[in-house]
Design a protein around this motif. Sequence first.
Motif, PDB file in Angstrom:
ATOM      1  N   LEU C 370       0.893  -0.997  -0.325  1.00  0.00           N
ATOM      2  CA  LEU C 370       0.085   0.020   0.029  1.00  0.00           C
ATOM      3  C   LEU C 370       0.604   1.465   0.078  1.00  0.00           C
ATOM      4  N   VAL C 374       0.542   3.488  -3.334  1.00  0.00           N
ATOM      5  CA  VAL C 374       0.211   5.507  -2.748  1.00  0.00           C
ATOM      6  C   VAL C 374       1.618   6.086  -3.522  1.00  0.00           C
ATOM      7  N   VAL C 378       2.020   8.808  -6.241  1.00  0.00           N
ATOM      8  CA  VAL C 378       1.384  10.805  -5.675  1.00  0.00           C
ATOM      9  C   VAL C 378       2.569  11.016  -6.153  1.00  0.00           C
ATOM     10  N   GLU C 421     -16.415   9.782   3.777  1.00  0.00           N
ATOM     11  CA  GLU C 421     -15.338  10.843   4.739  1.00  0.00           C
ATOM     12  C   GLU C 421     -14.521  10.582   3.597  1.00  0.00           C
ATOM     13  N   THR C 422     -14.047   9.982   2.322  1.00  0.00           N
ATOM     14  CA  THR C 422     -13.437  10.698   1.394  1.00  0.00           C
ATOM     15  C   THR C 422     -13.356  12.232   1.134  1.00  0.00           C
ATOM     16  N   ALA C 425     -12.888  14.901   3.412  1.00  0.00           N
ATOM     17  CA  ALA C 425     -11.305  15.001   3.710  1.00  0.00           C
ATOM     18  C   ALA C 425     -10.839  16.209   2.352  1.00  0.00           C
ATOM     19  N   LEU C 426     -11.084  15.680   1.290  1.00  0.00           N
ATOM     20  CA  LEU C 426     -10.860  16.120   0.066  1.00  0.00           C
ATOM     21  C   LEU C 426     -11.287  17.690   0.317  1.00  0.00           C
ATOM     22  N   GLN C 456      -3.218  14.668  -6.655  1.00  0.00           N
ATOM     23  CA  GLN C 456      -1.557  13.105  -5.707  1.00  0.00           C
ATOM     24  C   GLN C 456      -3.122  12.871  -4.214  1.00  0.00           C
ATOM     25  N   LEU C 457      -3.912  13.849  -3.619  1.00  0.00           N
ATOM     26  CA  LEU C 457      -4.906  13.293  -2.790  1.00  0.00           C
ATOM     27  C   LEU C 457      -5.540  12.307  -3.497  1.00  0.00           C
ATOM     28  N   SER C 460      -4.145   8.131  -4.227  1.00  0.00           N
ATOM     29  CA  SER C 460      -3.608   8.119  -2.528  1.00  0.00           C
ATOM     30  C   SER C 460      -5.066   7.809  -1.798  1.00  0.00           C
ATOM     31  N   THR C 461      -6.450   7.590  -2.300  1.00  0.00           N
ATOM     32  CA  THR C 461      -7.281   7.358  -1.585  1.00  0.00           C
ATOM     33  C   THR C 461      -7.504   5.788  -1.910  1.00  0.00           C
ATOM     34  N   ARG C 462      -8.361   5.745  -0.619  1.00  0.00           N
ATOM     35  CA  ARG C 462      -8.587   4.028  -0.853  1.00  0.00           C
ATOM     36  C   ARG C 462      -9.182   3.141  -2.274  1.00  0.00           C
ATOM     37  N   GLU C 463     -10.037   4.316  -2.308  1.00  0.00           N
ATOM     38  CA  GLU C 463     -10.785   4.470  -3.977  1.00  0.00           C
ATOM     39  C   GLU C 463     -10.632   3.552  -5.277  1.00  0.00           C
ATOM     40  N   GLN C 465      -8.116   2.630  -5.027  1.00  0.00           N
ATOM     41  CA  GLN C 465      -6.965   1.280  -5.266  1.00  0.00           C
ATOM     42  C   GLN C 465      -8.207   0.162  -5.996  1.00  0.00           C
ATOM     43  N   PHE C 466      -8.894   0.795  -6.095  1.00  0.00           N
ATOM     44  CA  PHE C 466     -10.107  -0.251  -7.009  1.00  0.00           C
ATOM     45  C   PHE C 466     -10.348  -0.182  -8.980  1.00  0.00           C
TER      46      PHE C 466
END
Lengths: 332, 380, 467
Positions: C370, C374, C378, C421-422, C425-426, C456-457, C460-463, C465-466
């Motif tokens: 991970l 990320v 980034v 949540e994402t 934060a963004l 960049q943010l 680096s999200t979880r989303e 990664q999919f």
Amino acid sequence: MTLPFELLRSGYPYYMTLGQRRVTSNPVDIGFGKENVYVLTRGGLGNEVRVINWEDENLGTRGGASLFQWPAALLVDEDENLYVTDEANHKVVVMDKDGEHINTWGEKGSEPGQLNRPSGMSFDAEGNIVLSDAMNSRIQRFTRDGKHLQAFGEFGDGEGELNMPWGLTVDQFGDIFVADWKNDRVQRFTSEGEFKSAIGSHGTEKGEFRRPSSVAVDGHGDIYVSDWQNDRVQLFNRDERYIQSFHGNASLSRSGKQYILSNLVTLRLRAEGDFEKTQRLNAPMMVKVDDQFRLFITDFGNHRIQIYQKDAVELSETEIAPKMRNPILFTT
Amino acid sequence: MTTFTQKDPVFVVVQLSGGNDFMNTLVPYSNPAYYDNRKFLNISEEDVLPLDGTLGWHPEMAPFKELYDRGMVSVVQGIGYPDSNRSHFRGMDIWHTCAPDEVSTIGWLGNVIEQLDPSGDNPLTGVNFGVGLPRAMSKAGVPVTSVSNLDEYGLMSGISAQQQRVQALQIFKDMYGQAVGSGPVMDYLSRTGMDVLSGADLIKVAPQQYESTVEYADNPIAKSLRDVARVHTANLGTRVFYTQQGGYDTHANQLPVQPGLFRDMSRAVNDFFADLEEHDADENVVMLIFSEFGRRINDNGSGTDHGSGGGAYLVGKPVAGGLYSEYPSLERDKWEKGEDLAHTIDFRGIYGTVIEQWLGLEAAPIVYGNFEQINPFRAN
Amino acid sequence: MTNNDLALKAHLLRRAGFGASRFELEQISDKSYEEIVEDLVHPERFEEIDEDYLKRYNPEVSYHDGHPIHAGRWIWRMINTKRPLEEKMTLFWHHVFATGHYKGDHTPSTIGQIETFRENGLTDIKQILLDLAKDPHMNYWLDNCENHSDQPNENWGRELLELFSMGVGNYSEEDVKQAARAFTGWTFEQPLPLYPYGHYESKFVFNESDHDNSEKTFLGRKGNFNGEDIIDIICEERATALFICRHLYNFFVEDESQVPAWSIEPPRNPEAVDTMIDILMSNDGEIRPVLTYMFNSDFFKNSFYKKVKNPSELVAGTLKLSGRYSVVLAEGENVGTLYNTAAVMGQALMNPPTVEGWHTGHEWIDGGTLNERVNFAVNQFNDVSSPGFRDILERLGPVVESGDLVDRCLDLIGPIEVGEETRMALSKYAEEVGDVNLSTNEDKVENAQKIARMIQLIVSTREYQFA
């Protein structure tokens, strides 16, 4: 400087092979000193100038990653200073024969005198450097210390236009021959940069090219073209007529032989193998000829230099029948 | 198990990648057969650093010899395994998994780390310095940390401005930290992201606390061993360190290349132990230096080719020092496959020696069998 | 969601290819979803990638002495090909028929196998298995070169049944032995050694004198079977169709459990897989009709974010966005480094750890990988002069209001959707930045960094990664 009226071409036998993997790894260009042979290497196995001699002894390296990143071509002057073009950093790097860094010149741009991926180089009769400015689709001439003298050519596929030129050479009369890489042809210019003629077009037949990477001209005016993606070198006479092709006849170099003799398993595997393909050229990148009519081919994909020796008799006008208008079948 | 130290024993592995030429490391300079077979690539008697009248160190191994003379190096001569595999990849795999006859993805140190920290609570029990985790340390479910640059370790390390990196990390925390119940894989990602953040927080104290008068040289192996020292002296509970030095695949140009590697490596190892000594942190550290295979007996004119029968070294205050096992025979009829040094001790026995005598664990389940061990450690 | 929805097309190209830049999505804006599927399954409609530029600037791809540069070249192809499904299917078969470089350490064979997948990946199961059985790299990997008439070696015969076609539970131990006998004498020509001039290729050899030509009983059939006959029989079995379709579903639609669990756990979506099996079997094992059905199905269209990107997808997809490693490499770019990039994320292309292949889905992710994923993503946007980022900047127009910044960037990067949540934060970052002025070149220079940070943010999200 005169050319012989005609030649009796006896043949062009294979002469010898120099180098091996991990010594002359991925060779892209070659130059000659009084005793040393300088091989410019580029790729995963080394980015440097490898020095060997005619006995195929490994004498070490010059330059390297700290001086250049994408070395494309090599020139050796009479003092054995080494000139290397660096396509990644748009410059020419100069070292002395011991590898001492002497000078670097060139900057990125498209103005006259600026460079965008300089690749092939040749000296002219005055000792100035003519080079391919590949991404600017032009040829430029500089003094050895980088003073700009001349530029010609522009992007396109018409006469005199260029598309990512690579290797080039200046013949004894000052004509400039350019491997017009992406246009699959070789173009010939006067020293003033005027278009004279073009050789070849895209294809795999005789006289056709797939991405020609360099060109050399010998003292007879014979023209050699490394037909890179067709894995061959083609020879044309001074009238640009196709003569023959070199597909590769390599045998073991001295160092290669020594290497194999000390490896029992390698010896066994070679004893089982099919040799046809081991002789052939793989992505031959640069051709050079010397004043003894030896042809040097950097056999890039096989990590070696293949050398051929021209065998020809020079003929004067009185030693050969005049040219014929029509072909004849009566040839007994 | 040795009782040399009250502290937890720590084990450092240095892998010399590419297959180091043992014959030109510890040179059998008094044996005429050496010169017969090494026509081009030999170290002359005047140049070696003599050790016992028959063997001598390569001249660039002087800092290493100094450790040897202090009794801090146990040399394992002729290490290898039956039917040595000459592929770098496969050869290295075998050393990493102890499984010469099958393909395994479980690293021997993965097993070791799991036994040292069964709960897997400390992600720093095993730390690798380099790019990518070596298979030796990998085992599913065993967390280990791999650090390519200790000073910039962790997420968002490419953002150079410190304040901006802190800001980005805070947003990362917000994005990964608050999710619950958004699906098992999303939740797993959240947990993993938060673990990475806390692991980086743990390790970042290492460079902060470190001070030393030892000046390491500027080369990769020196940097790596300095990183090992920085983490070890931070007392973060690391028990297994791993790092490597590349470049030993000297098919050609061995004469110019190998000395530079030895110069860097032997200086770095010497500096490392001096550094630990300065920090009073050397009594519980043992280092193993190995390479995936030795090289051919005959040279090829400018280098040597893949062979077998190499050397390994156990280094540190706890070791007794000296020569172990036997130097492989140079007599032609003893050669393996007619061209290689025959190994005289199985590497799994040396792993077993470390596992049982140094780390206090049972070796057989990790090296898959019982192999001859040596006694390289000092009695208390 | 309509078929013309940009998000749906982006989803299709993430799965059937390696993602798409906004420019690439615009190029196909006048095509319907179904037309795009047709184009994807017919790669021959599009020009082959021109490798001449690559060979000029990374000349070492011209020889075959080490696999990393060629694995990197493959990723470069994933980024730049006009035939994305061709490369994706090549990767698919590489996942299924996992063959590691390290055993043979013979690069021409390693890359030759990948070339074979590229050529036959969209043909039919029989062709694909037959080519595989004749592939020197596979042959050596599973020891069939040691499978002699007087001394059979079962390794290839076993894995052919267990891991490459039918799956555990659908054949007996005796069938394995009989299959192995049928493949005796299937070997390869001894290649020449690497030194002194580099590797030379090998090729399939059938050594008749080493072939056991006597009668065999395999899956209830009797005959003097040769290897081709074994493959013919295997391809008649529904178990084989199930195995292949489940792999396709797992690779293209939704992460399934790992292969060893398949003999115990039923498919996630049995109905979908059943239909795929029927289509495969009624089309003589042809892959194309199954893929066409699958990409056009509702279950595919509803499978957003149900797959973790494999490292190749993450690397190629991110580089497509940043515009680096394009057809003409930028100065100093070396495709060999892409191999390492994916390798440290757990996918050393051409060198999978075992014959079982990579563990996929969430198993791609651990702390170390991970971190790599990320940081890699980034770092692609540290350089605000990259062509992909410049394109994004142009598309944002003269002013981006703070309240729009998150949505505009999410749209240009995918479009992708993110959880609450994402988004919060963004948005917090967007508020700190305020309105971003990009009207003049000076403004762009001054403010590019703010946009780059938002990108960049997002990557680096979880989303992200999919797939």
